[in-house]
Design a protein around this motif. Structure first.
Motif, PDB file in Angstrom:
ATOM      1  N   ASN A  65      -6.244   0.370  -2.425  1.00 49.33           N
ATOM      2  CA  ASN A  65      -6.958  -0.832  -2.870  1.00 49.33           C
ATOM      3  C   ASN A  65      -5.996  -1.885  -3.429  1.00 49.33           C
ATOM      4  O   ASN A  65      -6.222  -3.092  -3.278  1.00 49.33           O
ATOM      5  N   THR A  66      -4.950  -1.423  -4.103  1.00 47.85           N
ATOM      6  CA  THR A  66      -3.972  -2.371  -4.652  1.00 47.85           C
ATOM      7  C   THR A  66      -3.308  -3.139  -3.515  1.00 47.85           C
ATOM      8  O   THR A  66      -3.231  -4.370  -3.530  1.00 47.85           O
ATOM      9  N   ARG A  67      -2.870  -2.397  -2.494  1.00 47.34           N
ATOM     10  CA  ARG A  67      -2.218  -3.077  -1.361  1.00 47.34           C
ATOM     11  C   ARG A  67      -3.207  -3.971  -0.621  1.00 47.34           C
ATOM     12  O   ARG A  67      -2.881  -5.079  -0.203  1.00 47.34           O
ATOM     13  N   GLU A  68      -4.439  -3.485  -0.491  1.00 47.64           N
ATOM     14  CA  GLU A  68      -5.439  -4.268   0.243  1.00 47.64           C
ATOM     15  C   GLU A  68      -5.724  -5.595  -0.467  1.00 47.64           C
ATOM     16  O   GLU A  68      -5.869  -6.640   0.158  1.00 47.64           O
ATOM     17  N   MET A  69      -5.766  -5.531  -1.785  1.00 43.72           N
ATOM     18  CA  MET A  69      -6.029  -6.758  -2.542  1.00 43.72           C
ATOM     19  C   MET A  69      -4.867  -7.740  -2.403  1.00 43.72           C
ATOM     20  O   MET A  69      -5.080  -8.951  -2.315  1.00 43.72           O
ATOM     21  N   VAL A  70      -3.652  -7.235  -2.373  1.00 48.08           N
ATOM     22  CA  VAL A  70      -2.505  -8.132  -2.173  1.00 48.08           C
ATOM     23  C   VAL A  70      -2.606  -8.791  -0.799  1.00 48.08           C
ATOM     24  O   VAL A  70      -2.418 -10.003  -0.661  1.00 48.08           O
ATOM     25  N   ASP A 129       4.517  -4.150  -0.287  1.00 48.92           N
ATOM     26  CA  ASP A 129       5.270  -3.584  -1.409  1.00 48.92           C
ATOM     27  C   ASP A 129       6.435  -4.489  -1.803  1.00 48.92           C
ATOM     28  O   ASP A 129       6.762  -4.616  -2.995  1.00 48.92           O
ATOM     29  N   ALA A 130       7.039  -5.124  -0.798  1.00 50.61           N
ATOM     30  CA  ALA A 130       8.156  -6.032  -1.090  1.00 50.61           C
ATOM     31  C   ALA A 130       7.660  -7.246  -1.886  1.00 50.61           C
ATOM     32  O   ALA A 130       8.337  -7.707  -2.811  1.00 50.61           O
ATOM     33  N   ILE A 131       6.472  -7.742  -1.554  1.00 47.66           N
ATOM     34  CA  ILE A 131       5.896  -8.875  -2.299  1.00 47.66           C
ATOM     35  C   ILE A 131       5.693  -8.481  -3.763  1.00 47.66           C
ATOM     36  O   ILE A 131       6.067  -9.205  -4.686  1.00 47.66           O
TER      37      ILE A 131
END
Ligand code: TRP
Length: 339
Positions: free
Chosen positions: A61-66, A309-311
């Motif tokens: 969810n964290t990655r999806e929100m980014v 992840d880099a962002i």
């Protein structure tokens, strides 16, 4: 001006998330950076552990929100975009502020009362101190403004109370440590309702997928969902007052207005007297036109875990650099010895 705002990472993002918080963030980014200020936006992943959760879901969810934020227009070069877990200064400052926050203040928080419900003994300690972490989130960066919807007003008040008491208790009168953050009224916060029930908020947890437009829906699906959306047999009124008591009609017109960047009255001036047979296709086309580019970027980005992840890593580095001086001053003000 420095704006700080956080959002809890949720999955299955939909039109309600976009027209609610996310689009406001983009609008603030444009407005504030044009005025020479800066925006810090973060995923409140540390807040997410205050309720029962599944670790693997929190990660995705964290990655999806980014992915959603970037797809919608948050530019990681212009805004500082990061997640709390990579900036441990949030948790450290929370602990330091726990000495200043009062039990009585936290006991009065309506979100705590709502979420803990009758089972206070079984609620997590994190849920109780949630507002202190939220205060740390903004005080850490000396935020001048925090955008607040109605549900978060009380938390911002608490952040101000904590800052004020800390400044009083531990700082010289002419050298307060913390900036008191002011509320920032966001440009527009549309409250989008279910397509099947105008009395319920559009939600990822509604069992019917027809109730919402997902960020992953393609053009055909969007058209289909709009066509099937619940309405009433009356034609559209030509003024806003005529929508009272017609929750579904009101919602569809509001969605149209939000996407077109106009007012409900302007939409009704155009469609008043028309039936849904005419309005729905127009709404469907507008949705496809506005959402297709976002949806496409979202679907592509979502797969690119390394890029996401880099962002977050780059954003977290910038955030840490801003956070450290305030945190160090806080330790010192409290008499804690640092090497
Ligand atoms: N509690 C906020 C919400 O659920 C999210 C949040 C956490 C936040 N920290 C913040 C919002 C700091 C603004 C500023 O919406």
């Amino acid at each position: 001006m420095r704006i700080v705002s956080g959002i809890q990472p949720t999955g299955n993002l939909h039109l309600g998330n976009y027209l609610g918080a996310i689009r406001n963030w983009v609008a603030m980014q444009e407005q504030i950076s044009a005025e020479g200020g800066e925006c810090l936006y973060f995923l409140a992943d540390m807040h997410a552990i205050s309720m029962p959760h599944t670790p693997a879901d929190l990660t995705s969810n964290t990655r999806e929100m980014v992915a959603a934020l970037v797809a919608c227009g948050i530019d990681p070069e212009r805004s500082i975009l990061f997640n709390q877990a990579q900036v441990p200064q949030h948790a450290e400052l929370q602990w330091l502020l726990n000495g200043t926050a009062r039990m009585g203040w936290l006991n009065r928080m309506t979100q705590w009362k709502d979420k803990a419900g009758k089972n206070r003994e079984g609620a997590s300690v994190a849920l109780f101190t949630y507002p202190v972490l939220q205060a740390a989130d903004v005080l850490l960066y000396q935020a001048t403004h925090v955008p607040v919807g109605d549900d978060q007003k009380q938390h911002l008040e608490l952040a101000r109370d904590i800052a004020q008491k800390f400044n009083n208790d531990f700082c010289a009168e002419d050298a307060p440590l913390f900036t008191l953050p002011a509320p920032y009224i966001p440009p527009e916060a549309a409250r989008i309702m279910s397509l099947r029930d105008g009395g319920a908020k559009m939600s990822k947890s509604d069992p019917s997928d027809m109730s919402r437009i997902n960020m992953t829906d393609d053009a055909d699906t969007i058209m289909q969902k709009v066509k099937k959306a619940k309405t009433d047999p009356e034609p559209l009124p030509s003024e806003k007052a005529g929508l009272e008591g017609r929750a579904e009609a009101k919602n569809l017109v509001s969605v149209y207005a939000a996407l077109a960047g106009t007012s409900v009255d302007a939409v009704l001036a155009e469609f008043g007297g028309e039936g849904f047979g005419k309005f729905k296709p127009a709404l469907g086309e507008l949705l496809v036109e506005k959402l297709a580019p976002i949806n496409q970027r979202f679907v592509e980005l979502r797969r690119d875990t390394a890029a996401l992840d880099a962002i977050l890593k780059a954003g977290s580095e910038k955030a840490r650099a801003l956070a450290i001086p305030t945190l160090e001053r806080t330790y010192t003000a409290l008499g804690l010895v640092r090497g």
